[in-house]
Design a protein around this motif. Structure first.
Motif, mmCIF file in Angstrom:
data_model
loop_
_atom_site.group_PDB
_atom_site.id
_atom_site.type_symbol
_atom_site.label_atom_id
_atom_site.label_comp_id
_atom_site.label_asym_id
_atom_site.label_seq_id
_atom_site.Cartn_x
_atom_site.Cartn_y
_atom_site.Cartn_z
ATOM 1 N N ALA A 60 -13.417 20.198 0.657
ATOM 2 C CA ALA A 60 -12.205 19.878 1.415
ATOM 3 C C ALA A 60 -11.424 21.138 1.792
ATOM 4 O O ALA A 60 -10.637 21.128 2.734
ATOM 5 C CB ALA A 60 -11.309 18.930 0.613
ATOM 6 N N ARG A 61 -11.658 22.221 1.090
ATOM 7 C CA ARG A 61 -11.020 23.511 1.393
ATOM 8 C C ARG A 61 -11.951 24.414 2.193
ATOM 9 O O ARG A 61 -11.740 25.617 2.277
ATOM 10 C CB ARG A 61 -10.586 24.209 0.114
ATOM 11 N N ILE A 64 -16.339 28.060 -12.446
ATOM 12 C CA ILE A 64 -16.710 27.497 -11.152
ATOM 13 C C ILE A 64 -16.707 28.642 -10.145
ATOM 14 O O ILE A 64 -15.707 29.354 -10.010
ATOM 15 C CB ILE A 64 -15.712 26.407 -10.727
ATOM 16 N N VAL A 65 -17.820 28.822 -9.452
ATOM 17 C CA VAL A 65 -17.946 29.881 -8.451
ATOM 18 C C VAL A 65 -17.933 29.236 -7.068
ATOM 19 O O VAL A 65 -18.723 28.331 -6.797
ATOM 20 C CB VAL A 65 -19.247 30.686 -8.651
ATOM 21 N N VAL A 66 -16.996 29.694 -6.222
ATOM 22 C CA VAL A 66 -16.870 29.181 -4.856
ATOM 23 C C VAL A 66 -17.031 30.325 -3.867
ATOM 24 O O VAL A 66 -16.754 31.480 -4.188
ATOM 25 C CB VAL A 66 -15.515 28.460 -4.635
ATOM 26 N N ASP A 67 -17.466 29.995 -2.651
ATOM 27 C CA ASP A 67 -17.653 31.010 -1.617
ATOM 28 C C ASP A 67 -17.490 30.361 -0.251
ATOM 29 O O ASP A 67 -17.434 29.133 -0.144
ATOM 30 C CB ASP A 67 -19.045 31.624 -1.744
ATOM 31 N N SER A 68 -17.398 31.184 0.775
ATOM 32 C CA SER A 68 -17.360 30.698 2.158
ATOM 33 C C SER A 68 -17.880 31.798 3.070
ATOM 34 O O SER A 68 -18.033 32.950 2.652
ATOM 35 C CB SER A 68 -15.941 30.295 2.567
ATOM 36 N N ASP A 107 -5.722 33.339 -3.366
ATOM 37 C CA ASP A 107 -4.974 32.096 -3.149
ATOM 38 C C ASP A 107 -5.915 30.892 -3.081
ATOM 39 O O ASP A 107 -5.556 29.796 -3.522
ATOM 40 C CB ASP A 107 -4.144 32.177 -1.871
ATOM 41 N N ASP A 108 -7.113 31.081 -2.512
ATOM 42 C CA ASP A 108 -8.106 30.000 -2.471
ATOM 43 C C ASP A 108 -8.510 29.599 -3.882
ATOM 44 O O ASP A 108 -8.572 28.414 -4.211
ATOM 45 C CB ASP A 108 -9.364 30.430 -1.701
ATOM 46 N N CYS A 109 -8.782 30.585 -4.714
ATOM 47 C CA CYS A 109 -9.187 30.307 -6.095
ATOM 48 C C CYS A 109 -8.073 29.594 -6.852
ATOM 49 O O CYS A 109 -8.334 28.649 -7.607
ATOM 50 C CB CYS A 109 -9.570 31.601 -6.817
ATOM 51 N N ALA A 110 -6.828 30.023 -6.639
ATOM 52 C CA ALA A 110 -5.694 29.393 -7.328
ATOM 53 C C ALA A 110 -5.529 27.938 -6.896
ATOM 54 O O ALA A 110 -5.319 27.057 -7.733
ATOM 55 C CB ALA A 110 -4.413 30.181 -7.060
ATOM 56 N N GLU A 114 -12.064 28.526 -15.275
ATOM 57 C CA GLU A 114 -12.047 29.747 -14.457
ATOM 58 C C GLU A 114 -12.626 29.406 -13.092
ATOM 59 O O GLU A 114 -13.707 28.826 -13.008
ATOM 60 C CB GLU A 114 -12.907 30.846 -15.080
ATOM 61 N N VAL A 115 -11.909 29.768 -12.033
ATOM 62 C CA VAL A 115 -12.422 29.613 -10.673
ATOM 63 C C VAL A 115 -12.517 31.004 -10.082
ATOM 64 O O VAL A 115 -11.546 31.763 -10.097
ATOM 65 C CB VAL A 115 -11.500 28.716 -9.814
#
Length: 165
Positions: free
Chosen positions: A19-20, A40-44, A51-54, A78-79
């Motif tokens: 959703a983000r 949790i590991v996120v990427d784009s 700010d995205d991680c928060a 942890e993100v």
């Protein structure tokens, strides 16, 4: 049919991350004394900002509080974004690394250091740097030829210096 904790976590968290406009790259639960760490590991395609991680952390924390997927034992959330040296394993990883230097181990043996020039569904168009004053050469490598690959960190690229001058 039972599902693992990892599958339940992915099912709960993937829609929140998507959703983000982010990709959920990895979920890892590791013991840390009496607690556990949920990483949790996120990427784009555009990278991930603090700010995205928060924001993801707040939403994930709320979703976890409302579910029983982590059970009753305490944990730390942890993100984060992937590190610079993470393995390239998905097509999207290679696309995001276009223009960057990679080091690839090939199934046939040997190692290849080259710059990704283009990526398609079947492989990579690479520019192999010239050695001892020779010009760079082009090379096509199919994904099924690559055993593993990582981005090579570059502190100063020669073509960047030319642009600054």
């Amino acid at each position: 049919m039972s599902t693992t904790q990892s599958e339940r976590l992915r099912g709960l968290l993937e829609p929140l991350v998507a959703a983000r406009d982010l990709d959920l790259e990895e979920i890892e639960v590791t013991p840390a004394g009496r607690r556990r760490v949920l990483r949790i590991v996120v990427d784009s395609d555009d990278g991930v900002q603090l700010d995205d991680c928060a924001a993801v952390s707040r939403e994930v924390s709320q979703a976890l509080d409302e579910s029983d997927v982590m059970g009753g034992a305490p944990y730390t959330l942890e993100v984060t974004s992937p590190g610079a040296d993470r393995p390239l394993t998905e097509l999207r990883h290679y696309r995001r690394a276009t223009g960057r230097l990679i080091k690839a181990q090939l199934h046939e043996g040997g190692e290849l250091i080259a710059r990704i020039m283009a990526v398609d569904e079947t492989g990579l168009d690479l520019e192999v740097p010239g050695v001892k004053g020779r010009k760079p050469t082009e090379r096509r490598v199919a994904f099924d030829e690559i055993a593993k690959a990582r981005v090579e960190l570059e502190f100063s690229r020669k073509d960047e210096k030319k642009e600054e001058a």
